[in-house]
Write an enzyme that holds these catalytic residues in place. Structure first.
Site, short mmCIF file in Angstrom:
data_model
loop_
_atom_site.label_atom_id
_atom_site.label_comp_id
_atom_site.label_asym_id
_atom_site.label_seq_id
_atom_site.Cartn_x
_atom_site.Cartn_y
_atom_site.Cartn_z
N GLY A 123 0.82 -1.21 0.00
CA GLY A 123 0.00 0.00 0.00
C GLY A 123 0.85 1.26 0.00
N ASP A 162 0.60 -0.14 13.05
CA ASP A 162 0.95 -1.44 12.46
C ASP A 162 1.19 -2.52 13.51
OD1 ASP A 162 0.73 -0.39 9.94
OD2 ASP A 162 2.87 -0.03 9.70
C1 S3P Z 1 2.97 3.76 6.27
C2 S3P Z 1 1.92 4.35 6.88
C3 S3P Z 1 0.88 3.61 7.61
C4 S3P Z 1 1.29 2.17 7.89
C5 S3P Z 1 1.94 1.53 6.71
C6 S3P Z 1 3.18 2.29 6.29
C7 S3P Z 1 3.96 4.60 5.57
O1 S3P Z 1 -0.31 3.60 6.85
O2 S3P Z 1 0.17 1.42 8.29
O3 S3P Z 1 2.33 0.20 7.03
O4 S3P Z 1 5.08 4.12 5.27
O5 S3P Z 1 3.65 5.78 5.33
P1 S3P Z 1 -1.36 4.82 6.96
O6 S3P Z 1 -0.61 6.05 6.77
O7 S3P Z 1 -2.35 4.55 5.86
O8 S3P Z 1 -1.95 4.69 8.31
#
Ligand code: S3P
Length: 441
Positions: free
Chosen positions: A99, A320
């Site tokens: 993601g 996380d």
């Molecule tokens: C991350 C932000 C978090 C986290 C993901 C990594 C990042 O997500 O859960 O594993 O590297 O910016 P969100 O910003 O959607 O909460």
């Protein structure tokens, strides 16, 4: 490897002891590739996480015409092409399970003169993308999603971007970072206000590449049209990976484990605060700063944990770590209540449902709620659980075996490699009686 190719089997009554170093931080490793690619001159990265997620980012930038050497023993050399030097990729970019790659790159690619298509695996193609495509559209970007706002993303290039002032509706470092990366290409200033502090690695690293970033209470701004200068980055150990060991060595008797060189960015340390509220014995040693990020060694010893009401303010700072924290709660005395964590439902899996299902299979009373969970601690039974291809769920249940009455078998674990390559051997070396069964045999 397909997510159904690996089953983990963990025997009960292990103990964790000694010293170990977890692999590099995933968030920082992604950003090092992205900013190194957009910089002028060479960037050298040490301690890079060679997990599948960060490798997806690395491969994507190669496909965008960037010369990247490595990784070799965590060393990566990026020959930056400057903000305007990326080239159109020949094919859609596959972001795998990641993601972070998809959301951050959506912002960055919205500012390019060419079109790009971003795809991903079965989990990623179910995850919500309008949280980035809507605010990017307000900046002038044109990005198509599928009808329900999920990938693939078709990013139309050649559309001028305009800096905006945007208040994030949910605390999300991915959205904040995506908009900041688009802001590099926008006319004028891009400002983002967040409802609660989220990880600030993008802001810190942009500054490390020589870009002026204005930071105030809950707000960050940058001016479009700046330049990034190649630099040296040393990636600290990932506190999100350390979290499994913090929980494991807390819940099992007779443990004393030192985790070396763990990233201690204050936007990431909620897991330590929550575990300490539960009674954990975690000592922070040798605090130091490495390349703009705080780092320390953590020594964790067994301690009786108590259930707590988790303060909502700590939720984004431990976002996380809830799979691991649910296991801590399952082994604590009394009730733990989590609220304000609806975001967990849209991670690599629905972490509220998947963790509650697994804990119930192990005989723990776990009641999922719309935005959290209520867990009545006890002693877990052995049994079989399904990680649903979610790396953090898999590793959390592996630690649960330290206190279980029988072996725990965890299915669909190949994605442990997305964030923690070498988990099985590192955990086994520290005393976790864990074995991998290839092909679910
Ligand atoms: C991350 C932000 C978090 C986290 C993901 C990594 C990042 O997500 O859960 O594993 O590297 O910016 P969100 O910003 O959607 O909460």
């Amino acid at each position: 490897m397909a997510a159904d190719d690996l089953t983990l089997r963990v025997a009960p009554r292990g103990t964790l002891a000694g010293r170990l170093r977890v692999p590099g931080d995933k968030s920082i490793s992604h950003r090092a590739i992205m900013l190194g690619a957009l910089a002028e001159g060479e960037t050298r990265v040490g301690g890079f996480l060679e997990g599948e997620d960060c490798l997806a980012t690395l491969r994507a930038f190669r496909a965008l015409g960037v010369d990247i050497q490595g990784p070799e023993d965590g060393e990566v050399r990026i020959r930056g092409v400057g903000l305007h030097g990326l080239r159109a990729p020949a094919a859609p970019l596959d972001m795998g399970n990641s993601g972070t790659s998809m959301r951050l790159m959506a912002g960055l690619l919205a500012g390019q003169p060419f079109d790009t298509v971003l795809t991903g695996d079965a989990s990623l193609t179910r995850r919500p993308m309008r949280r980035v495509t809507d605010p990017l559209a307000r900046m002038g970007a044109r990005i198509d999603t599928s009808a329900d706002g999920t990938p693939p993303l078709h990013i139309h290039g050649g559309t001028p971007l305009q800096g905006r002032d945007y208040a994030l509706p949910v605390a999300s470092a991915q959205v904040k970072s995506s908009l900041l990366l688009a802001g590099l290409y926008a006319r004028g200033r891009t400002c983002i206000t967040e409802p609660a502090p989220t990880r600030d690695h993008t802001e810190r690293m942009l500054a490390g590449f020589g870009l002026a970033v204005e930071r105030g209470e809950g707000r960050v701004c940058l001016q479009g049209g700046g330049r990034l200068q190649g630099t040296r980055i040393q990636v600290p150990g990932d506190i999100s990976s350390a979290a499994f060991f913090l929980v494991g060595a807390s819940i099992a008797p007779d443990c004393r484990l030192t985790l070396e060189h763990v990233g201690m960015n204050p936007t990431r340390t909620g897991v330590i605060d929550i575990l300490r509220l539960m009674g954990a014995d975690i000592r922070v040693e040798n605090p130091r700063e490495v390349g703009g990020e705080p780092v320390a060694d953590l020594t964790v010893s067994s301690a009786p944990l108590q259930g707590v009401e988790i303060p909502p303010a700590l939720v984004p700072l431990a976002i996380d770590e809830f799979p691991a924290l649910f296991v801590a709660a399952a082994c604590a005395r009394g009730r733990t209540v989590l609220t304000d964590a609806a975001e967990l439902r849209v991670k690599e899996s629905d972490r509220i449902q998947v963790m509650a299902d697994g804990l119930l299979r192990l005989g723990i009373q776990a009641e999922p709620t719309a935005d959290g969970m209520v867990i009545q601690g006890g002693d877990p039974d052995g049994g079989e659980v399904d990680s649903h291809g979610d790396h953090r769920v898999a590793m959390a249940f592996a630690m649960a075996a330290l206190r279980a009455r029988g072996p725990i078998r965890i299915r669909h674990c190949a994605n442990v490699n997305t964030s923690f390559p070498g988990f099985v051997s590192l955990a086994a070396g520290a005393g976790l009686p864990i074995e991998a069964e290839e092909n679910g045999a």
